[in-house]
Write a protein that holds these residues in place. Structure first.
Motif, PDB file in Angstrom:
ATOM      1  N   LYS A  39       0.833  -1.204   0.000  1.00 56.56           N
ATOM      2  CA  LYS A  39       0.000   0.000   0.000  1.00 56.56           C
ATOM      3  C   LYS A  39       0.872   1.260   0.000  1.00 56.56           C
ATOM      4  O   LYS A  39       1.976   1.263   0.520  1.00 56.56           O
ATOM      5  CB  LYS A  39      -0.907   0.013   1.231  1.00 56.56           C
ATOM      6  N   LYS A  40       0.336   2.325  -0.553  1.00 52.89           N
ATOM      7  CA  LYS A  40       1.062   3.587  -0.640  1.00 52.89           C
ATOM      8  C   LYS A  40       1.099   4.300   0.715  1.00 52.89           C
ATOM      9  O   LYS A  40       0.105   4.299   1.451  1.00 52.89           O
ATOM     10  CB  LYS A  40       0.400   4.501  -1.671  1.00 52.89           C
ATOM     11  N   CYS A  41       2.236   4.914   1.006  1.00 54.01           N
ATOM     12  CA  CYS A  41       2.414   5.694   2.222  1.00 54.01           C
ATOM     13  C   CYS A  41       2.952   7.078   1.846  1.00 54.01           C
ATOM     14  O   CYS A  41       3.697   7.208   0.869  1.00 54.01           O
ATOM     15  CB  CYS A  41       3.404   5.023   3.174  1.00 54.01           C
ATOM     16  N   TYR A  42       2.575   8.082   2.638  1.00 50.25           N
ATOM     17  CA  TYR A  42       3.018   9.446   2.351  1.00 50.25           C
ATOM     18  C   TYR A  42       3.334  10.176   3.646  1.00 50.25           C
ATOM     19  O   TYR A  42       2.826   9.836   4.715  1.00 50.25           O
ATOM     20  CB  TYR A  42       1.924  10.237   1.618  1.00 50.25           C
ATOM     21  N   MET A  43       4.180  11.229   3.503  1.00 57.29           N
ATOM     22  CA  MET A  43       4.357  12.190   4.582  1.00 57.29           C
ATOM     23  C   MET A  43       4.334  13.585   3.980  1.00 57.29           C
ATOM     24  O   MET A  43       5.034  13.863   3.003  1.00 57.29           O
ATOM     25  CB  MET A  43       5.671  11.984   5.341  1.00 57.29           C
ATOM     26  N   LEU A  44       3.506  14.449   4.569  1.00 58.06           N
ATOM     27  CA  LEU A  44       3.493  15.856   4.194  1.00 58.06           C
ATOM     28  C   LEU A  44       4.624  16.550   4.932  1.00 58.06           C
ATOM     29  O   LEU A  44       4.737  16.435   6.151  1.00 58.06           O
ATOM     30  CB  LEU A  44       2.163  16.516   4.572  1.00 58.06           C
ATOM     31  N   ALA A  45       5.461  17.290   4.211  1.00 60.43           N
ATOM     32  CA  ALA A  45       6.545  18.025   4.839  1.00 60.43           C
ATOM     33  C   ALA A  45       6.002  19.177   5.675  1.00 60.43           C
ATOM     34  O   ALA A  45       4.886  19.665   5.431  1.00 60.43           O
ATOM     35  CB  ALA A  45       7.505  18.570   3.777  1.00 60.43           C
ATOM     36  N   ALA A  46       6.774  19.622   6.656  1.00 60.98           N
ATOM     37  CA  ALA A  46       6.337  20.729   7.514  1.00 60.98           C
ATOM     38  C   ALA A  46       6.015  21.967   6.685  1.00 60.98           C
ATOM     39  O   ALA A  46       5.081  22.709   7.001  1.00 60.98           O
ATOM     40  CB  ALA A  46       7.424  21.043   8.542  1.00 60.98           C
ATOM     41  N   ARG A  47       6.773  22.189   5.615  1.00 59.89           N
ATOM     42  CA  ARG A  47       6.527  23.340   4.752  1.00 59.89           C
ATOM     43  C   ARG A  47       5.178  23.258   4.052  1.00 59.89           C
ATOM     44  O   ARG A  47       4.639  24.267   3.593  1.00 59.89           O
ATOM     45  CB  ARG A  47       7.631  23.460   3.698  1.00 59.89           C
ATOM     46  N   GLN A  48       4.629  22.056   3.964  1.00 58.02           N
ATOM     47  CA  GLN A  48       3.341  21.857   3.304  1.00 58.02           C
ATOM     48  C   GLN A  48       2.178  22.062   4.277  1.00 58.02           C
ATOM     49  O   GLN A  48       1.021  22.073   3.872  1.00 58.02           O
ATOM     50  CB  GLN A  48       3.288  20.445   2.710  1.00 58.02           C
ATOM     51  N   LEU A  49       2.483  22.238   5.560  1.00 60.41           N
ATOM     52  CA  LEU A  49       1.457  22.415   6.579  1.00 60.41           C
ATOM     53  C   LEU A  49       1.201  23.898   6.816  1.00 60.41           C
ATOM     54  O   LEU A  49       2.068  24.736   6.584  1.00 60.41           O
ATOM     55  CB  LEU A  49       1.894  21.757   7.891  1.00 60.41           C
ATOM     56  N   SER A  50       0.013  24.183   7.302  1.00 61.58           N
ATOM     57  CA  SER A  50      -0.317  25.554   7.706  1.00 61.58           C
ATOM     58  C   SER A  50      -0.091  25.660   9.214  1.00 61.58           C
ATOM     59  O   SER A  50      -0.865  25.117  10.007  1.00 61.58           O
ATOM     60  CB  SER A  50      -1.779  25.871   7.357  1.00 61.58           C
ATOM     61  N   ILE A  51       0.997  26.345   9.598  1.00 59.31           N
ATOM     62  CA  ILE A  51       1.375  26.474  11.006  1.00 59.31           C
ATOM     63  C   ILE A  51       1.183  27.928  11.423  1.00 59.31           C
ATOM     64  O   ILE A  51       1.804  28.833  10.856  1.00 59.31           O
ATOM     65  CB  ILE A  51       2.834  26.052  11.224  1.00 59.31           C
ATOM     66  N   ALA A  52       0.306  28.140  12.388  1.00 62.29           N
ATOM     67  CA  ALA A  52       0.015  29.503  12.835  1.00 62.29           C
ATOM     68  C   ALA A  52       1.287  30.198  13.312  1.00 62.29           C
ATOM     69  O   ALA A  52       2.064  29.632  14.078  1.00 62.29           O
ATOM     70  CB  ALA A  52      -1.024  29.480  13.955  1.00 62.29           C
ATOM     71  N   SER A  53       1.515  31.418  12.829  1.00 67.08           N
ATOM     72  CA  SER A  53       2.658  32.273  13.203  1.00 67.08           C
ATOM     73  C   SER A  53       3.996  31.743  12.711  1.00 67.08           C
ATOM     74  O   SER A  53       5.055  32.176  13.194  1.00 67.08           O
ATOM     75  CB  SER A  53       2.715  32.487  14.728  1.00 67.08           C
ATOM     76  N   SER A  54       3.996  30.808  11.754  1.00 72.04           N
ATOM     77  CA  SER A  54       5.268  30.249  11.272  1.00 72.04           C
ATOM     78  C   SER A  54       6.070  31.255  10.461  1.00 72.04           C
ATOM     79  O   SER A  54       7.252  31.028  10.189  1.00 72.04           O
ATOM     80  CB  SER A  54       5.011  28.997  10.419  1.00 72.04           C
ATOM     81  N   ASP A  55       5.447  32.374  10.081  1.00 70.50           N
ATOM     82  CA  ASP A  55       6.169  33.406   9.338  1.00 70.50           C
ATOM     83  C   ASP A  55       6.869  34.399  10.273  1.00 70.50           C
ATOM     84  O   ASP A  55       7.547  35.319   9.816  1.00 70.50           O
ATOM     85  CB  ASP A  55       5.224  34.158   8.398  1.00 70.50           C
ATOM     86  N   SER A  56       6.697  34.217  11.580  1.00 70.79           N
ATOM     87  CA  SER A  56       7.336  35.090  12.555  1.00 70.79           C
ATOM     88  C   SER A  56       8.523  34.384  13.195  1.00 70.79           C
ATOM     89  O   SER A  56       8.338  33.367  13.877  1.00 70.79           O
ATOM     90  CB  SER A  56       6.342  35.513  13.643  1.00 70.79           C
TER      91      SER A  56
END
Length: 311
Positions: free
Chosen positions: A121-138
């Motif tokens: 079966k297929k397995c995946y991982m979303l990279a942290a950059r692909q996630l929406s992290i509150a305040s990650s631009d600060s």
């Protein structure tokens, strides 16, 4: 070893053993009379786990299990040309095993892909950059850094926030059909981590607008021990209202705490999703702590993983 059938007279046992031995010989003769390609085609309709088991039965299955056509059936066509280190392509079985043991980075670094060895079966991982992290631009809240232990170029390291929210989205069309998937947050904690030992976080999985699976978990692997070492008063320095719900949140346990992985990271289950293979939909995952108000630091996010649930 001769079979033993209980409640059978002793003098009958030799006869039964002879019958079983003859049946085994006849069965081996039957399979040896079949074209090896026919057996390979039959094996390709099973699973990698079944191929491994049948290969231990006799040499006919073992030989047929080496055919490229068997392992081509378990490998997504777009990954059949994956090469080993040094550029050698190798057999299709080697390609399959490599995809199981060595996740590859896809879609410009936003995901990693691999196969579950026993099921294919297929397995995946979303990279942290692909996630929406509150305040990650600060940079006062999060920084993007590199670590050799991560499969991705960057990971997100928490510097200091009072409100934590991480959201991931993935289209279900890329999953294997008729499969129950487990979604997990993959992370580490630094030596200076605090703020997660007393306050659990809420994790949920579902579709936008639909009812989601929700539960409370702890991200601190040492939450139970830390709670015994630190007084509430000392931790309260960081926030007056951090433990207003002390008596109503569940205590840390093996069921709601993170587990250490073979690669050195930790994982915490967000929830499950059954992919029937119908219409594509966007699955949404959320990890959040927005009620406690206490300051948090020392969390390192690699990504969110999706893999088949073990039966």
């Amino acid at each position: 070893m001769s079979p033993f059938i209980p409640h059978t007279p002793t003098f009958i046992q030799p006869l039964i053993s002879e019958v079983f031995s003859q049946l085994k010989v006849d069965m081996e003769d039957f399979f040896e009379s079949l074209p090896e390609g026919f057996i390979a085609e039959a094996l390709a309709l099973t699973s990698p786990r079944d191929v491994s088991r049948l290969s231990s039965v006799n040499s006919v299955f073992r030989s047929a299990a080496q055919w490229d056509s068997v392992w081509e059936s378990f490998t997504p066509p777009e990954y059949l040309t994956e090469t080993a280190d040094g550029g050698a392509v190798g057999s299709k079985k080697e390609v399959y095993l490599r995809l199981c043991d060595h996740p590859i980075i896809i879609e410009e670094g936003s995901k990693s892909f691999w196969l579950d060895k026993s099921s294919g079966k297929k397995c995946y991982m979303l990279a942290a950059r692909q996630l929406s992290i509150a305040s990650s631009d600060s940079p006062n809240c999060w920084i993007w850094t590199q670590t050799p232990e991560s499969r991705f170029k960057e990971v997100a390291e928490l510097i200091s926030v009072s409100l934590l929210e991480i959201i991931g989205k993935i289209n279900t069309s890329i999953f294997s059909p008729d499969t129950t998937y487990v979604a997990l947050l993959v992370f580490k904690t630094t030596s200076k981590a605090y703020g997660f030992e007393y306050q659990p976080v809420e994790v949920c999985i579902g579709f936008h607008g639909d009812r989601s699976q929700t539960r409370l978990v702890y991200l601190d692997p040492e939450a139970g021990r830390r709670r015994g070492l630190r007084s509430r008063r000392r931790i309260g320095i960081f926030s007056k209202g951090a433990f207003a719900n002390w008596d109503v949140v569940p205590p840390p346990s093996k069921e709601n705490g993170p587990k250490q992985r073979d690669d050195g990271w930790f994982e915490i289950e967000i929830g499950e999703y059954f992919n029937g293979g119908g219409d594509a939909a966007e699955l949404e995952l959320r990890v959040a702590e927005v009620n406690g108000g206490n300051w948090k630091t020392g969390l390192v996010i690699q990504g969110i993983e999706f893999r088949p649930k073990k039966s």
